[in-house]
Design a protein around this motif. Structure first.
Motif, PDB file in Angstrom:
ATOM      1  N   SER A 240       0.835  -1.198   0.000  1.00 15.74           N
ATOM      2  CA  SER A 240       0.000   0.000   0.000  1.00 15.74           C
ATOM      3  C   SER A 240       0.873   1.252   0.000  1.00 15.74           C
ATOM      4  CB  SER A 240      -0.933   0.006   1.220  1.00 15.74           C
ATOM      5  OG  SER A 240      -0.198  -0.077   2.419  1.00 15.74           O
ATOM      6  N   VAL A 241       0.375   2.300  -0.691  1.00 15.74           N
ATOM      7  CA  VAL A 241       1.080   3.577  -0.809  1.00 15.74           C
ATOM      8  C   VAL A 241       0.222   4.659  -0.157  1.00 15.74           C
ATOM      9  CG1 VAL A 241       2.054   5.280  -2.395  1.00 15.74           C
ATOM     10  CG2 VAL A 241       2.155   2.846  -2.964  1.00 15.74           C
ATOM     11  N   LEU A 242       0.811   5.415   0.782  1.00 18.58           N
ATOM     12  CA  LEU A 242       0.080   6.448   1.526  1.00 18.58           C
ATOM     13  C   LEU A 242       0.827   7.776   1.406  1.00 18.58           C
ATOM     14  CD1 LEU A 242      -0.649   4.368   4.754  1.00 18.58           C
ATOM     15  CD2 LEU A 242      -2.163   4.706   2.806  1.00 18.58           C
ATOM     16  N   SER A 243       0.085   8.872   1.567  1.00 22.29           N
ATOM     17  CA  SER A 243       0.720  10.195   1.463  1.00 22.29           C
ATOM     18  C   SER A 243       1.495  10.602   2.718  1.00 22.29           C
ATOM     19  CB  SER A 243      -0.333  11.257   1.136  1.00 22.29           C
ATOM     20  OG  SER A 243      -1.357  11.265   2.102  1.00 22.29           O
ATOM     21  N   PRO A 244       1.075  10.225   3.958  1.00 24.85           N
ATOM     22  CA  PRO A 244       1.888  10.611   5.127  1.00 24.85           C
ATOM     23  C   PRO A 244       3.279   9.979   5.066  1.00 24.85           C
ATOM     24  CG  PRO A 244      -0.312   9.929   5.800  1.00 24.85           C
ATOM     25  CD  PRO A 244      -0.168   9.538   4.375  1.00 24.85           C
ATOM     26  N   LYS A 245       4.261  10.726   5.520  1.00 24.81           N
ATOM     27  CA  LYS A 245       5.652  10.258   5.487  1.00 24.81           C
ATOM     28  C   LYS A 245       5.972   9.586   6.828  1.00 24.81           C
ATOM     29  CE  LYS A 245       6.615  14.552   4.519  1.00 24.81           C
ATOM     30  NZ  LYS A 245       5.271  15.047   4.163  1.00 24.81           N
ATOM     31  N   ASN A 246       5.416   8.375   7.034  1.00 25.80           N
ATOM     32  CA  ASN A 246       5.546   7.658   8.295  1.00 25.80           C
ATOM     33  C   ASN A 246       6.523   6.493   8.141  1.00 25.80           C
ATOM     34  OD1 ASN A 246       3.588   9.386   9.233  1.00 25.80           O
ATOM     35  ND2 ASN A 246       1.914   7.913   9.066  1.00 25.80           N
ATOM     36  N   VAL A 247       7.353   6.289   9.180  1.00 22.87           N
ATOM     37  CA  VAL A 247       8.360   5.233   9.149  1.00 22.87           C
ATOM     38  C   VAL A 247       8.235   4.412  10.435  1.00 22.87           C
ATOM     39  CG1 VAL A 247      10.809   4.702   8.900  1.00 22.87           C
ATOM     40  CG2 VAL A 247       9.872   6.756   7.836  1.00 22.87           C
ATOM     41  N   GLY A 248       8.174   3.063  10.301  1.00 20.24           N
ATOM     42  CA  GLY A 248       8.071   2.188  11.467  1.00 20.24           C
ATOM     43  C   GLY A 248       7.238   0.972  11.142  1.00 20.24           C
ATOM     44  N   ASP A 249       6.383   0.554  12.101  1.00 20.43           N
ATOM     45  CA  ASP A 249       5.459  -0.547  11.816  1.00 20.43           C
ATOM     46  C   ASP A 249       4.090  -0.230  12.411  1.00 20.43           C
ATOM     47  OD1 ASP A 249       5.699  -1.000  14.539  1.00 20.43           O
ATOM     48  OD2 ASP A 249       6.314  -3.098  14.361  1.00 20.43           O
ATOM     49  N   THR A 250       3.079  -0.978  11.980  1.00 22.88           N
ATOM     50  CA  THR A 250       1.702  -0.757  12.409  1.00 22.88           C
ATOM     51  C   THR A 250       1.315  -1.792  13.449  1.00 22.88           C
ATOM     52  OG1 THR A 250       0.673  -2.215  10.772  1.00 22.88           O
ATOM     53  CG2 THR A 250       1.205   0.027  10.062  1.00 22.88           C
ATOM     54  N   GLU A 251       0.117  -1.604  14.018  1.00 19.99           N
ATOM     55  CA  GLU A 251      -0.380  -2.588  14.981  1.00 19.99           C
ATOM     56  C   GLU A 251      -0.668  -3.931  14.317  1.00 19.99           C
ATOM     57  OE1 GLU A 251      -3.775   0.035  13.563  1.00 19.99           O
ATOM     58  OE2 GLU A 251      -1.706   0.298  14.296  1.00 19.99           O
ATOM     59  N   SER A 252      -0.709  -3.939  12.985  1.00 20.38           N
ATOM     60  CA  SER A 252      -0.872  -5.195  12.236  1.00 20.38           C
ATOM     61  C   SER A 252       0.483  -5.787  11.859  1.00 20.38           C
ATOM     62  CB  SER A 252      -1.701  -4.947  10.973  1.00 20.38           C
ATOM     63  OG  SER A 252      -2.968  -4.417  11.283  1.00 20.38           O
ATOM     64  N   ASN A 253       1.553  -5.211  12.420  1.00 22.02           N
ATOM     65  CA  ASN A 253       2.931  -5.662  12.158  1.00 22.02           C
ATOM     66  C   ASN A 253       3.309  -5.532  10.694  1.00 22.02           C
ATOM     67  OD1 ASN A 253       3.233  -6.421  14.919  1.00 22.02           O
ATOM     68  ND2 ASN A 253       2.140  -8.332  14.485  1.00 22.02           N
ATOM     69  N   VAL A 254       2.783  -4.465  10.050  1.00 16.31           N
ATOM     70  CA  VAL A 254       3.145  -4.144   8.675  1.00 16.31           C
ATOM     71  C   VAL A 254       4.200  -3.040   8.718  1.00 16.31           C
ATOM     72  CG1 VAL A 254       2.323  -3.210   6.483  1.00 16.31           C
ATOM     73  CG2 VAL A 254       0.889  -4.806   7.775  1.00 16.31           C
ATOM     74  N   SER A 255       5.307  -3.254   8.011  1.00 15.55           N
ATOM     75  CA  SER A 255       6.403  -2.285   8.007  1.00 15.55           C
ATOM     76  C   SER A 255       6.091  -1.127   7.065  1.00 15.55           C
ATOM     77  CB  SER A 255       7.698  -2.985   7.577  1.00 15.55           C
ATOM     78  OG  SER A 255       8.751  -2.046   7.460  1.00 15.55           O
ATOM     79  N   SER A 256       6.583   0.080   7.427  1.00 13.34           N
ATOM     80  CA  SER A 256       6.356   1.275   6.610  1.00 13.34           C
ATOM     81  C   SER A 256       7.669   2.009   6.411  1.00 13.34           C
ATOM     82  CB  SER A 256       5.344   2.198   7.299  1.00 13.34           C
ATOM     83  OG  SER A 256       5.126   3.362   6.530  1.00 13.34           O
ATOM     84  N   GLN A 257       7.967   2.357   5.133  1.00 15.59           N
ATOM     85  CA  GLN A 257       9.167   3.112   4.792  1.00 15.59           C
ATOM     86  C   GLN A 257       8.757   4.465   4.190  1.00 15.59           C
ATOM     87  OE1 GLN A 257      11.301   0.513   2.119  1.00 15.59           O
ATOM     88  NE2 GLN A 257      11.916  -0.903   3.757  1.00 15.59           N
ATOM     89  N   GLY A 258       9.528   5.514   4.526  1.00 22.20           N
ATOM     90  CA  GLY A 258       9.224   6.848   4.025  1.00 22.20           C
ATOM     91  C   GLY A 258      10.027   7.180   2.774  1.00 22.20           C
TER      92      GLY A 258
END
Length: 386
Positions: free
Chosen positions: A243-261
């Motif tokens: 998934s691609v999102l506009s906020p520039k967030n880095v870390g992981d979610t409560e669903s243990n999905v990783s996010s890179q900015g």
């Protein structure tokens, strides 16, 4: 009718008086004692009394009374002026507003004959899109070696901002100088800010005296600085699930999905041939969710991605980090970065500098808790000599 009545009454009275005169059969003691003059006086009084009685007995004709009632004058009713609905003023096709001086604020001192680049950040407040048929044009006062006109690049929709740069040269004589500039549309119509033209204002200063053999002075070259803006439409975050999102967030979610900015900076204001002297990253506008630094250190990598999509996510442990921040104190500090300086120097003449930011030690800690660094307004501060 009244005249005959009065004559009859007088005749009767006269007859009665005749009976009372001397020689009559019925003698009044008073008349006898008073004489003939008294008798005439009594007759006159009797006639007067009788006339008064008759007059009082006659009916009187009443004086007609004006019984009509005056109608009150009509009261003029107050007329309320019609309430006019406010009419919104139409937005003109071509109109701009000043946002900030990206480079060369008013009053900047520049050595005489030194080249420099002036950059304004303007906002399109009109209703028409600016495109390559629009141009920056010189208006009046000091031209400072600038062009008569310079076409805009790209497209600027209503409500969007754009950085407009022009290469200039400080005048040969020391002093204060100001040059006015405007915009021109494809039809040749000039326009500017609501207050008129925008300008560049400098103080040209003479170089230090030529050093003597016993006093060598090394003069620093002219220096310029820009805050390269993040291009919002080309920046955001990509998660490990694609998934691609506009906020520039880095870390992981409560669903243990990783996010890179992913960050795209506009460096088109740096003139070709410039020498980069310093680069800083300002990450200080941020907040955190959970404990993001439990995932390790935050690292920045150069990644020249195109249109941001799920394929830009990088799994596993990456190599070649340019910078790293291992706690909130380091993220809040604005520090010089020599590795970023080398990258920007290599990109001089390009319009974009793009990077990926991620936690490298672990993509997620699988604890079911969201751990994020959430960035706001990121600044890439670049200092250079033209």
């Amino acid at each position: 009718m009244k005249k005959r009545f009065y004559l009859s009454v007088i005749a009767l009275l006269m007859g009665a008086l005749a009976c009372n005169l001397p020689g009559g059969s019925a003698t009044s003691p008073t008349a006898t004692n008073a004489g003939p003059d008294a008798a005439f006086t009594l007759a006159a009084q009797t006639v007067e009394a009788e006339l008064t009685r008759v007059a009082l007995a006659q009916p009187t004709t009443p004086v007609p009374q004006n019984t009509s009632t005056a109608s009150p004058a009509p009261i003029a009713s107050a007329t309320t002026a019609p309430q006019l609905s406010p009419t919104a003023s139409p937005i003109p096709c071509n109109q701009a507003s000043f946002v900030q001086d990206v480079t060369i604020p008013d009053g900047t001192s520049i050595v005489t004959n030194a080249p420099f680049t002036k950059t304004w950040r303007l906002k399109n407040t009109g209703s028409c899109t600016w495109n390559s048929s629009y141009a920056l044009v010189f208006d009046k006062n000091e031209k400072m070696g600038g062009p008569d006109a310079q076409a805009l690049s790209g497209s600027v929709a209503p409500g969007a901002t754009v950085d407009i740069s022009v290469n200039l040269t400080a005048p040969a004589s020391a002093g204060n100088y100001r040059g006015y500039w405007r915009l021109r549309d494809g039809a040749g119509v000039l326009f500017g800010l609501s207050t008129g033209s925008f300008w560049v204002d400098i103080k040209a200063v003479a170089p230090s005296p030529t050093p003597t053999a016993t006093s060598l002075v090394v003069l620093p070259p002219a220096i310029a600085q820009i805050n390269a803006p993040v291009v919002a439409a080309e920046s955001g975050s990509v998660r490990s699930d694609g998934s691609v999102l506009s906020p520039k967030n880095v870390g992981d979610t409560e669903s243990n999905v990783s996010s890179q900015g992913f960050l795209s900076f506009d460096i088109s204001a740096i003139p070709a041939g410039a020498t980069i002297t310093e680069v800083k990253v300002d990450f200080s506008d941020y907040d955190t969710l959970g404990s993001p630094f439990g995932l390790g250190c935050l690292r920045m990598y150069q990644q020249n991605y195109g249109t941001l999509d799920g394929g830009d996510y990088v799994g596993g442990s990456a190599l070649g980090a340019l910078s790293r921040w291992c706690n909130t104190g380091e993220v809040s500090a604005v520090a010089v970065d020599d590795d970023l300086k080398a990258v920007i120097q290599a990109l001089v003449g390009s319009s974009r500098a793009r990077f990926r930011v991620q936690f490298n030690e672990m993509n997620t800690n699988n604890n079911g808790v969201g751990d994020m660094v959430r960035f706001g307004n990121i600044k890439l501060i670049i200092t250079y000599t033209p």
